[in-house]
Scaffold this motif. Sequence first.
Motif, PDB file in Angstrom:
ATOM      1  N   LEU A  95       0.886  15.616  -9.699  1.00  0.00           N
ATOM      2  CA  LEU A  95       1.154  14.539  -8.744  1.00  0.00           C
ATOM      3  C   LEU A  95       2.581  14.628  -8.197  1.00  0.00           C
ATOM      4  O   LEU A  95       2.803  14.530  -6.981  1.00  0.00           O
ATOM      5  CB  LEU A  95       0.924  13.184  -9.412  1.00  0.00           C
ATOM      6  N   ILE A  96       3.542  14.795  -9.077  1.00  0.00           N
ATOM      7  CA  ILE A  96       4.943  14.901  -8.655  1.00  0.00           C
ATOM      8  C   ILE A  96       5.149  16.124  -7.766  1.00  0.00           C
ATOM      9  O   ILE A  96       5.880  16.072  -6.766  1.00  0.00           O
ATOM     10  CB  ILE A  96       5.872  14.947  -9.887  1.00  0.00           C
ATOM     11  N   TYR A 105      -4.117  20.462  -1.126  1.00  0.00           N
ATOM     12  CA  TYR A 105      -3.614  20.053  -2.443  1.00  0.00           C
ATOM     13  C   TYR A 105      -4.134  18.650  -2.767  1.00  0.00           C
ATOM     14  O   TYR A 105      -3.637  17.657  -2.221  1.00  0.00           O
ATOM     15  CB  TYR A 105      -2.083  20.070  -2.440  1.00  0.00           C
ATOM     16  N   PRO A 106      -5.134  18.511  -3.645  1.00  0.00           N
ATOM     17  CA  PRO A 106      -5.811  17.221  -3.864  1.00  0.00           C
ATOM     18  C   PRO A 106      -4.911  16.085  -4.320  1.00  0.00           C
ATOM     19  O   PRO A 106      -5.171  14.926  -3.986  1.00  0.00           O
ATOM     20  CB  PRO A 106      -6.847  17.561  -4.948  1.00  0.00           C
ATOM     21  N   TYR A 107      -3.862  16.392  -5.072  1.00  0.00           N
ATOM     22  CA  TYR A 107      -3.023  15.328  -5.627  1.00  0.00           C
ATOM     23  C   TYR A 107      -2.122  14.675  -4.571  1.00  0.00           C
ATOM     24  O   TYR A 107      -1.445  13.693  -4.870  1.00  0.00           O
ATOM     25  CB  TYR A 107      -2.194  15.855  -6.793  1.00  0.00           C
ATOM     26  N   ASN A 110      -6.145  16.039 -26.824  1.00  0.00           N
ATOM     27  CA  ASN A 110      -4.985  15.166 -26.896  1.00  0.00           C
ATOM     28  C   ASN A 110      -4.891  14.314 -25.635  1.00  0.00           C
ATOM     29  O   ASN A 110      -5.015  14.826 -24.521  1.00  0.00           O
ATOM     30  CB  ASN A 110      -3.717  16.024 -27.051  1.00  0.00           C
ATOM     31  N   TYR A 111      -4.642  13.007 -25.801  1.00  0.00           N
ATOM     32  CA  TYR A 111      -4.552  12.106 -24.649  1.00  0.00           C
ATOM     33  C   TYR A 111      -3.372  12.431 -23.750  1.00  0.00           C
ATOM     34  O   TYR A 111      -3.453  12.366 -22.523  1.00  0.00           O
ATOM     35  CB  TYR A 111      -4.443  10.658 -25.136  1.00  0.00           C
ATOM     36  N   ILE A 112      -2.252  12.799 -24.353  1.00  0.00           N
ATOM     37  CA  ILE A 112      -1.020  13.022 -23.603  1.00  0.00           C
ATOM     38  C   ILE A 112      -1.116  14.242 -22.699  1.00  0.00           C
ATOM     39  O   ILE A 112      -0.581  14.244 -21.581  1.00  0.00           O
ATOM     40  CB  ILE A 112       0.175  13.176 -24.564  1.00  0.00           C
ATOM     41  N   ALA A 113      -1.806  15.287 -23.137  1.00  0.00           N
ATOM     42  CA  ALA A 113      -1.852  16.540 -22.373  1.00  0.00           C
ATOM     43  C   ALA A 113      -2.471  16.360 -20.979  1.00  0.00           C
ATOM     44  O   ALA A 113      -1.853  16.778 -19.985  1.00  0.00           O
ATOM     45  CB  ALA A 113      -2.599  17.604 -23.162  1.00  0.00           C
ATOM     46  N   PRO A 114      -3.660  15.751 -20.842  1.00  0.00           N
ATOM     47  CA  PRO A 114      -4.212  15.556 -19.493  1.00  0.00           C
ATOM     48  C   PRO A 114      -3.326  14.681 -18.617  1.00  0.00           C
ATOM     49  O   PRO A 114      -3.190  14.922 -17.420  1.00  0.00           O
ATOM     50  CB  PRO A 114      -5.563  14.881 -19.756  1.00  0.00           C
ATOM     51  N   VAL A 115      -2.726  13.647 -19.220  1.00  0.00           N
ATOM     52  CA  VAL A 115      -1.828  12.761 -18.462  1.00  0.00           C
ATOM     53  C   VAL A 115      -0.604  13.536 -17.991  1.00  0.00           C
ATOM     54  O   VAL A 115      -0.169  13.417 -16.838  1.00  0.00           O
ATOM     55  CB  VAL A 115      -1.417  11.550 -19.311  1.00  0.00           C
ATOM     56  N   GLY A 116      -0.027  14.345 -18.884  1.00  0.00           N
ATOM     57  CA  GLY A 116       1.142  15.137 -18.529  1.00  0.00           C
ATOM     58  C   GLY A 116       0.853  16.142 -17.425  1.00  0.00           C
ATOM     59  O   GLY A 116       1.643  16.301 -16.481  1.00  0.00           O
ATOM     60  N   ILE A 117      -0.293  16.816 -17.523  1.00  0.00           N
ATOM     61  CA  ILE A 117      -0.673  17.794 -16.496  1.00  0.00           C
ATOM     62  C   ILE A 117      -0.886  17.078 -15.159  1.00  0.00           C
ATOM     63  O   ILE A 117      -0.420  17.531 -14.110  1.00  0.00           O
ATOM     64  CB  ILE A 117      -1.947  18.548 -16.915  1.00  0.00           C
ATOM     65  N   GLY A 118      -1.611  15.954 -15.202  1.00  0.00           N
ATOM     66  CA  GLY A 118      -1.872  15.200 -13.983  1.00  0.00           C
ATOM     67  C   GLY A 118      -0.586  14.696 -13.340  1.00  0.00           C
ATOM     68  O   GLY A 118      -0.429  14.762 -12.111  1.00  0.00           O
ATOM     69  N   LEU A 119       0.329  14.191 -14.158  1.00  0.00           N
ATOM     70  CA  LEU A 119       1.603  13.686 -13.641  1.00  0.00           C
ATOM     71  C   LEU A 119       2.418  14.815 -13.006  1.00  0.00           C
ATOM     72  O   LEU A 119       3.024  14.628 -11.935  1.00  0.00           O
ATOM     73  CB  LEU A 119       2.395  13.033 -14.765  1.00  0.00           C
ATOM     74  N   ALA A 120       2.425  15.972 -13.642  1.00  0.00           N
ATOM     75  CA  ALA A 120       3.154  17.122 -13.087  1.00  0.00           C
ATOM     76  C   ALA A 120       2.564  17.540 -11.741  1.00  0.00           C
ATOM     77  O   ALA A 120       3.300  17.830 -10.787  1.00  0.00           O
ATOM     78  CB  ALA A 120       3.110  18.288 -14.072  1.00  0.00           C
ATOM     79  N   LEU A 147       0.802  -1.220   0.000  1.00  0.00           N
ATOM     80  CA  LEU A 147       0.000   0.000   0.000  1.00  0.00           C
ATOM     81  C   LEU A 147       0.835   1.271   0.000  1.00  0.00           C
ATOM     82  O   LEU A 147       0.387   2.306  -0.477  1.00  0.00           O
ATOM     83  CB  LEU A 147      -0.945  -0.004   1.211  1.00  0.00           C
ATOM     84  N   GLN A 148       2.056   1.193   0.515  1.00  0.00           N
ATOM     85  CA  GLN A 148       2.887   2.394   0.575  1.00  0.00           C
ATOM     86  C   GLN A 148       3.179   2.979  -0.811  1.00  0.00           C
ATOM     87  O   GLN A 148       2.883   4.162  -1.054  1.00  0.00           O
ATOM     88  CB  GLN A 148       4.191   2.088   1.323  1.00  0.00           C
ATOM     89  N   PRO A 149       3.731   2.208  -1.761  1.00  0.00           N
ATOM     90  CA  PRO A 149       3.949   2.786  -3.099  1.00  0.00           C
ATOM     91  C   PRO A 149       2.648   3.060  -3.842  1.00  0.00           C
ATOM     92  O   PRO A 149       2.573   3.974  -4.668  1.00  0.00           O
ATOM     93  CB  PRO A 149       4.789   1.719  -3.814  1.00  0.00           C
ATOM     94  N   ALA A 150       1.619   2.268  -3.546  1.00  0.00           N
ATOM     95  CA  ALA A 150       0.326   2.485  -4.202  1.00  0.00           C
ATOM     96  C   ALA A 150      -0.258   3.832  -3.805  1.00  0.00           C
ATOM     97  O   ALA A 150      -0.728   4.603  -4.658  1.00  0.00           O
ATOM     98  CB  ALA A 150      -0.643   1.363  -3.844  1.00  0.00           C
ATOM     99  N   ALA A 151      -0.240   4.139  -2.513  1.00  0.00           N
ATOM    100  CA  ALA A 151      -0.799   5.405  -2.031  1.00  0.00           C
ATOM    101  C   ALA A 151       0.038   6.594  -2.463  1.00  0.00           C
ATOM    102  O   ALA A 151      -0.501   7.655  -2.810  1.00  0.00           O
ATOM    103  CB  ALA A 151      -0.915   5.372  -0.507  1.00  0.00           C
ATOM    104  N   ALA A 152       1.347   6.428  -2.461  1.00  0.00           N
ATOM    105  CA  ALA A 152       2.235   7.548  -2.771  1.00  0.00           C
ATOM    106  C   ALA A 152       2.188   7.941  -4.242  1.00  0.00           C
ATOM    107  O   ALA A 152       2.257   9.126  -4.570  1.00  0.00           O
ATOM    108  CB  ALA A 152       3.669   7.200  -2.369  1.00  0.00           C
ATOM    109  N   PHE A 153       2.068   6.953  -5.135  1.00  0.00           N
ATOM    110  CA  PHE A 153       2.194   7.275  -6.558  1.00  0.00           C
ATOM    111  C   PHE A 153       1.264   6.485  -7.480  1.00  0.00           C
ATOM    112  O   PHE A 153       0.566   7.069  -8.312  1.00  0.00           O
ATOM    113  CB  PHE A 153       3.643   7.048  -7.003  1.00  0.00           C
TER     114      PHE A 153
END
Length: 255
Positions: free
Chosen positions: A193-194, A208-210, A181-191, A63-69
């Motif tokens: 999240l990080i 901060y929801p992420y 574009n599929y990549i744009a939402p994923v890229g924004i979400g990943l940024a 659960l630790q890596p699952a919750a974190a990322f």
Amino acid sequence: MASFVINTRVELWKCRKSAAYWISIIGSAFIPLVLLISYLARPDIFIKELGPNPWKAHMMAALQPAAAFLLPMYTILVTSLVVQIEYRNNTWKQVYASPRSFADIYFSKFLVVHLLIISCFLLFNMFLVLSGYIANIFRPGYSFFASAVPWDTLFLITAKLYISLLAVTAIQYWISLRLRNYIAPVGIGLALLITGIMAMQWDKIIYYPYAYTAVTFFKDGASKPMGVQGMYSMIWMAAILALSFWDTIDRREKG
């Protein structure tokens, strides 16, 4: 209501042409599989490390890596995949021209996202338990069969993690509806999240929801009730859904 249920089933059927189902299965099995391989490869280390009652340590290790990322990353990917089905096939105009209300179209897709996330959680729990039992079959030195699975703790933690993801699902749903574009939402979400992971020590991280899944797991765990981030997650979801739905209706060019 019957029409909404039928249309939700249609949306689920559409997902078979995307990678949403495969990502749900692979995402839920990844961590349990890695742990299983580790247990089988190095029983000399993990039998001693897990001890006579291995389930708690096994659960925490997964659960630790699952919750974190991994859970928020999965949510970002699957939300974009569900929405991008229409963009990829250039069928949004057909969807809006069909005899369905905007609310039906909007919320049936959003419900599909959540059904996929819930299925991922359930599969994750199943694979987590199976990985322990399989390790014990091939390496009898483990004590998974000798102790009871703490189902109540497992489902409590995963339920809290699901609630903490509600805000991210709404935000990513709106972004995915807005960007073709599929990549744009994923890229924004990943940024985002990080950024949340890097800002975990920030005293205002609760807004901060992420970062909510990480905050929920590392600060609450199973011993405490759902923290304030659970309430904020639901408030974020309600507010973003309302704004996104209004934006969808008000948009001049749809699809």
